[in-house]
Enzyme design. Sequence first.
Site, PDB file in Angstrom:
ATOM      1  CD1 TRP A  28      -3.997   8.155  -0.446  1.00 46.62           C
ATOM      2  CD2 TRP A  28      -5.934   7.021  -0.564  1.00 46.62           C
ATOM      3  NE1 TRP A  28      -3.962   7.365  -1.577  1.00 46.62           N
ATOM      4  CE2 TRP A  28      -5.134   6.655  -1.672  1.00 46.62           C
ATOM      5  CE3 TRP A  28      -7.192   6.434  -0.427  1.00 46.62           C
ATOM      6  CZ2 TRP A  28      -5.550   5.732  -2.627  1.00 46.62           C
ATOM      7  CZ3 TRP A  28      -7.604   5.516  -1.383  1.00 46.62           C
ATOM      8  CH2 TRP A  28      -6.797   5.181  -2.465  1.00 46.62           C
ATOM      9  CG  PHE A  63       2.505   2.548   3.515  1.00 41.85           C
ATOM     10  CD1 PHE A  63       2.405   1.293   4.107  1.00 41.85           C
ATOM     11  CD2 PHE A  63       3.689   2.902   2.887  1.00 41.85           C
ATOM     12  CE1 PHE A  63       3.477   0.413   4.081  1.00 41.85           C
ATOM     13  CE2 PHE A  63       4.762   2.023   2.853  1.00 41.85           C
ATOM     14  CZ  PHE A  63       4.660   0.781   3.450  1.00 41.85           C
ATOM     15  CD  GLU A  64       2.979   6.816   1.467  1.00 38.78           C
ATOM     16  OE1 GLU A  64       1.781   7.125   1.597  1.00 38.78           O
ATOM     17  OE2 GLU A  64       3.353   5.789   0.857  1.00 38.78           O
ATOM     18  CG  HIS A  94      -4.229  -1.616  -0.571  1.00 36.65           C
ATOM     19  ND1 HIS A  94      -3.889  -1.960  -1.849  1.00 36.65           N
ATOM     20  CD2 HIS A  94      -3.363  -0.657  -0.192  1.00 36.65           C
ATOM     21  CE1 HIS A  94      -2.852  -1.237  -2.228  1.00 36.65           C
ATOM     22  NE2 HIS A  94      -2.515  -0.441  -1.240  1.00 36.65           N
TER      23      HIS A  94
END
Length: 155
Positions: A28, A63-64, A94
């Site tokens: 991202w 997040f990962e 978020h």
Amino acid sequence: MAGPLTTGKITSRIDLSVTRFAIIVAEWNEEITEALYHGAVSSLLVHGVKKENIIRKNVPGTFELSLGAQWMAEREGIDAVICLGCVIQGETPHFDYICQAVSYGLTEVGLKTGKPVIFGVLTTLNKQQAFDRSGGKYGNKGEEAALTAIKMLSF
Ligand code: DLZ
């Protein structure tokens, strides 16, 4: 804006020519995280780390990073894990969920594995703040993340 970490060269008490680093890069905001990655790699190379001892892995988003960090930290032969991501605040909560999850997640992986797991994640209000910190007027946080890893290995 100056913190305890600066860019450039530091003295390490360990032999960095035999030290292996994993760098995990979130996809991202790719233009930002690529710039962080290049900052981290150049800093490691400047300190004598061998190119073949830098293992890159990508994850879809910040997040990962926690699970990616765990997988790499559990690998024998990996001495430190540098995690790079960029979360830019949007119109929904978020941002808060991702930032909180990754900061807890990476802390936990470091404590659980006993290896330095470095939080090289930009959490910014907009893209300009991210550019400023990924090779712009406030330096490159990827470079700082690499220095932090070296410092922790010298602990
Ligand atoms: C979903 C999402 C959003 C809205 N924003 C970002 C961001 O700014 N930076 C980032 O690295 N990742 C973002 N993601 C993706 C999440 O990190 C994650 O990949 C998804 O929620 C799937 O688990």
